[in-house]
Design an enzyme around this catalytic site. Sequence first.
Site, short mmCIF file in Angstrom:
data_model
loop_
_atom_site.label_atom_id
_atom_site.label_comp_id
_atom_site.label_asym_id
_atom_site.label_seq_id
_atom_site.Cartn_x
_atom_site.Cartn_y
_atom_site.Cartn_z
N PRO A 2 -106.88 -21.90 29.64
CA PRO A 2 -107.40 -20.98 30.64
C PRO A 2 -107.76 -19.53 30.35
O PRO A 2 -107.31 -18.72 31.09
CB PRO A 2 -106.24 -20.91 31.60
CG PRO A 2 -105.05 -20.97 30.76
CD PRO A 2 -105.47 -21.71 29.53
N GLU A 3 -108.54 -19.09 29.54
CA GLU A 3 -109.02 -17.71 29.64
C GLU A 3 -110.53 -17.80 29.81
O GLU A 3 -111.06 -18.91 29.87
CB GLU A 3 -108.63 -16.87 28.42
CG GLU A 3 -107.16 -16.49 28.45
CD GLU A 3 -106.73 -15.60 27.30
OE1 GLU A 3 -107.51 -14.72 26.89
OE2 GLU A 3 -105.62 -15.79 26.79
N LYS A 57 -111.39 -16.15 35.48
CA LYS A 57 -110.78 -17.46 35.23
C LYS A 57 -110.97 -18.40 36.41
O LYS A 57 -110.41 -19.49 36.42
CB LYS A 57 -109.28 -17.28 34.95
CG LYS A 57 -109.00 -16.40 33.73
CD LYS A 57 -107.54 -16.03 33.61
CE LYS A 57 -107.37 -14.91 32.58
NZ LYS A 57 -105.98 -14.38 32.59
N ARG A 248 -95.26 -10.69 28.20
CA ARG A 248 -96.05 -11.65 27.44
C ARG A 248 -95.85 -11.42 25.96
O ARG A 248 -95.83 -10.28 25.48
CB ARG A 248 -97.55 -11.50 27.77
CG ARG A 248 -97.87 -11.54 29.24
CD ARG A 248 -97.44 -12.82 29.90
NE ARG A 248 -98.11 -13.98 29.34
CZ ARG A 248 -99.32 -14.42 29.71
NH1 ARG A 248 -99.98 -13.81 30.65
NH2 ARG A 248 -99.84 -15.49 29.15
#
Length: 286
Positions: A2-3, A57, A248
């Site tokens: 997902p990016e 996204k 992150r």
Amino acid sequence: MPELPEVESVRRKLSRWTTGARLVSAVASDRRIVRGSLSAFAKLEGRTFRSFERRGKWLRIGFGENQYLYSHLGMTGDWELEGEERFERARFEIVKKKKKNVLRYTDPRRWGVLALAGEDFPPWAALGPDPLHDGIDIDRLEKKLSVRAKKSVKEVIMEQKVLAGIGNIQAIESLWKAHIHPKRKAASIEHEEVVALVKAIEWSIARTLADLELGDAGKDNPFKIYGNAGRPCPRCKTILQRFELGGRTTTACATCQPLAKVKPSRTKPSAKRAKTSAPQRRRSRR
DNA sequence: ACCAATGTTGACAG
DNA sequence: ACTGTCAACATTGG
Ligand SMILES: [Zn+2]
């Protein structure tokens, strides 16, 4: 999956597979994924896939008459034509040129979102400019960064209203390319660095997308430094560092991406030494 | 068996 | 009101 580049790649394959197809049945029953009513999906049956858009996204498939299926892939979402049933979370039977197929939304971790709405959908409306679709406005980005004295540049460029579609990987890769340490305060980024960063983001998105377009031919890790902590920097061979930033895991090269200014200024007192990061901690369940 | 994972959001403390 | 830090979500694959 997902990016921005991954989602763009999904958009393209959806468009290839289903443009002009008729939706025969739509079943989505996972309450965690589907936002809004489950039965609303039945309303789509009989309609035709018309448009495939992406912003950051988010994806949205248009069925005409202001009916859209919005899709966010979360961490592990994907769309597949046929394929395995294993991670199926929603199933769409389609007919295109008399051929019947099953289109599946798959998502092991179930962090993705499916929603039916018109063209006004708050999460979509809230997104900032999309680097691929809209390009990046240097002055706007510089302004957005300059206002954030406390946050790191990496956290800010990952905010979806600043730049829609930048995630952990693209942020790590582009900051490396632009020689900017991820922990630098956003407001400390100078004009020339913003210019370099914009180029770097475009570079990273383009090469990731190109790699995705190769399909299965692509290597396992096509990235320059993401996922390569502990290995040498491809540019200067310094061992890449790994640390946590804004929750992150982050990778950076302490040499190519100095935290403290290294501008050789003999007239000024020596720059402060970069803070050494604490011995590697571990934790995070993202 | 343990750990980390491409994302987002909401709670909480200062 | 703002800021930063965590935890939570759920599941797999190395
Ligand atoms: Zn380096």
